[in-house]
Scaffold this active site. Structure first.
Site, PDB file in Angstrom:
ATOM      1  N   HIS A  20      36.026  78.878 -13.392  1.00 56.70           N
ATOM      2  CA  HIS A  20      37.380  78.345 -13.207  1.00 56.70           C
ATOM      3  C   HIS A  20      37.721  77.335 -14.306  1.00 56.70           C
ATOM      4  O   HIS A  20      38.876  77.224 -14.706  1.00 56.70           O
ATOM      5  CB  HIS A  20      37.514  77.681 -11.826  1.00 56.70           C
ATOM      6  CG  HIS A  20      37.507  78.677 -10.695  1.00 56.70           C
ATOM      7  ND1 HIS A  20      38.461  78.713  -9.717  1.00 56.70           N
ATOM      8  CD2 HIS A  20      36.676  79.704 -10.419  1.00 56.70           C
ATOM      9  CE1 HIS A  20      38.207  79.700  -8.866  1.00 56.70           C
ATOM     10  NE2 HIS A  20      37.106  80.309  -9.280  1.00 56.70           N
ATOM     11  N   ASP A 107      44.192  74.519  -9.850  1.00 52.70           N
ATOM     12  CA  ASP A 107      43.495  75.765  -9.520  1.00 52.70           C
ATOM     13  C   ASP A 107      44.091  76.316  -8.218  1.00 52.70           C
ATOM     14  O   ASP A 107      44.225  75.574  -7.242  1.00 52.70           O
ATOM     15  CB  ASP A 107      42.015  75.410  -9.333  1.00 52.70           C
ATOM     16  CG  ASP A 107      41.108  76.606  -9.343  1.00 52.70           C
ATOM     17  OD1 ASP A 107      41.412  77.575  -8.624  1.00 52.70           O
ATOM     18  OD2 ASP A 107      40.096  76.563 -10.058  1.00 52.70           O
TER      19      ASP A 107
END
Ligand code: UDP
Length: 446
Positions: A20, A107
């Site tokens: 990520h 995110d």
């Protein structure tokens, strides 16, 4: 417009795991290249090993918190508490400069961050580090809002290929393991209603039908693939690597070993930063690699090494190199690599597509099964191994699949397709490409 852009400050909040952090850093670099100030927020244990600035991205760590848990499910709650407790003070400090923060790019896993952003007077952009198709599947199969049709042999959803159970993300049908992670995965759907922007690390041509379908429901922006520029459009001369590795790569050993191999003779094998194979599967893989009779470079993380069969390292010496971590982009870009044996993490998938490397797909969990489906049936740049009834992929299946990609006619077709996707990936991020235009449009509306 230039004045506004130059004073624009964007906060970026990735989940603190390798798969990520990488794409969100790459996105940040594209903003920095346009004169935007970017601050990346991360946890203390990651930030302490980083310079205060990386590729002109300002890096700020949350304060040290000794209660960080090991357990995946517990760490999710811990992370959200940590961010909620500290974000206000960080934004206040950063905003007391000539670059006040305007937007939080968070995110998509941290869907709770949109409320925090709005409370602090910021706009909020959800960044999806996985495919658009995955979001569409979760959208249709959200356990809160829909009945999950798993009784038939195939699932038919708008804009997606027919999906068998083995093609679905594991969170759809594995309801008992990682309950908090599962809940969080579906809570990403909240972003569709609340976030001011929705960014996807993909490109229009790659997931055309599903991108069009989602666009008919809400506004999204594809901004990928987030591969360092020098592997694609080459417009950011300094952008040669991700820059933040949580593991230490054995660069020299890998590259020297590859340099002495012939073109297209090596299978590169990796299961990413998280997946953990069972002992029996490790043994089948080890034996399958040996019997494929190809050279192989296998990444076995230090925590997995104890599962290698006895004496494997000495037996494998002639054909293989086993390392704990490697510079994956350099490896995939190396002329000696003919095939990527992959767990189909989304970053690895995009990297293989962007570098034109055919794949053997051996998905493990989460989004990897649908990624494998697209690799084999939609983009046709790889083949997928079949597991036996015990869930283990046999040594014969592994060796056969590798040979099919490396040697036979099918391998040639897969390679041709891979080259086609490589070209389209480059076009997407190059000047005037779909992802490039989407980033420009985002900035001009800030
Ligand atoms: N990676 C790497 N070296 C390795 C293995 C992986 O640099 O030896 C990088 C890879 O290039 C990718 C990331 O780690 O960017 C893994 O992300 P992915 O989404 O493929 O899988 P995950 O680790 O999230 O399961």
């Amino acid at each position: 417009m230039e004045e506004i852009t130059n004073k624009t400050h964007v906060l970026v909040l990735p989940f603190p795991v390798q798969g990520h952090i990488n794409p969100m850093i790459q996105f940040s670099k594209r903003l920095v290249a346009r004169g935007v100030k970017v601050t990346l927020l991360t946890i203390y244990s990651i930030g302490k090993n980083l310079p205060k600035e990386s590729s002109s991205i300002n890096i700020v760590s949350f304060p040290y918190d000794e209660s960080a848990p090991d357990n995946t499910d517990k760490s999710l709650e811990w992370f959200s508490t940590l961010v909620s407790k500290n974000l206000g003070a960080i934004v206040a400090k950063l905003s007391d400069t000539e670059y006040p923060v305007k937007v939080l790019v968070f995110d998509s896993f941290a869907s709770w961050a949109i409320d925090l952003a709005h409370q602090l007077g910021l706009k909020g952009a959800a960044f999806f580090t996985q495919s658009c198709s995955l979001s569409a599947i979760y959208y249709h199969m959200d356990p809160e809002t829909s009945e999950i049709p798993l009784d038939g042999s195939v699932v038919s959803l708008p804009s997606l290929p027919l999906l068998e159970k083995e093609d679905l993300p594991t969170f759809i049908y594995e309801t008992d393991s990682y309950p908090a992670l599962r809940a969080l995965v579906f809570s990403q759907n909240n972003n569709f209603k609340k976030a001011d922007w929705l960014f996807f690390n993909t490109f229009d041509a790659l997931e055309k039908e599903v991108v069009d379908w989602i666009k008919s429901k809400c506004s999204i922006k594809t901004i990928g693939p987030t591969i360092p520029s020098m592997y694609l459009d080459k417009r950011l001369k300094e952008d040669r690597e991700y820059g933040l590795s949580l593991f230490k790569p054995n660069d020299e050993i890998c590259m020297n070993w590859l340099n002495s191999r012939e073109i297209g003779s090596v299978v590169y094998v990796s299961f990413g930063s998280l997946a953990s194979l069972g002992e029996q599967q490790m043994e089948e893989l080890a034996t399958g690699l040996m019997t494929s009779n190809c050279y192989f470079l296998w990444v076995v993380r230090a925590t997995e090494e104890n599962k290698l069969p006895e004496e494997f390292m000495s037996k494998a010496k002639e054909k293989g190199l086993v390392v704990n971590w490697c510079p994956q982009l350099d490896v995939l870009a190396h002329r000696a690599v003919g095939c990527f044996f992959t767990h189909c993490g989304w970053n690895s998938t995009l990297e293989a597509l962007s570098l034109g490397v055919p794949m053997v797909a051996m998905p493990h969990w989460s989004d990897q099964p649908p990624n494998a489906k697209f690799i084999s049936d939609v983009w046709q740049t790889g083949i997928r191994v079949k597991a036996g009834e015990n869930g283990v992929v046999s040594r014969d299946e592994i060796a056969r699949s590798i040979r099919e990609v490396m040697e036979e006619d099918k391998g040639v077709m897969l390679k041709e397709n891979a080259i086609k996707w490589k070209k389209l990936a480059k076009e997407a991020v190059d000047g005037g490409g779909s992802s490039d235009k989407n980033i420009e449009e985002f900035l001009s509306n800030l």
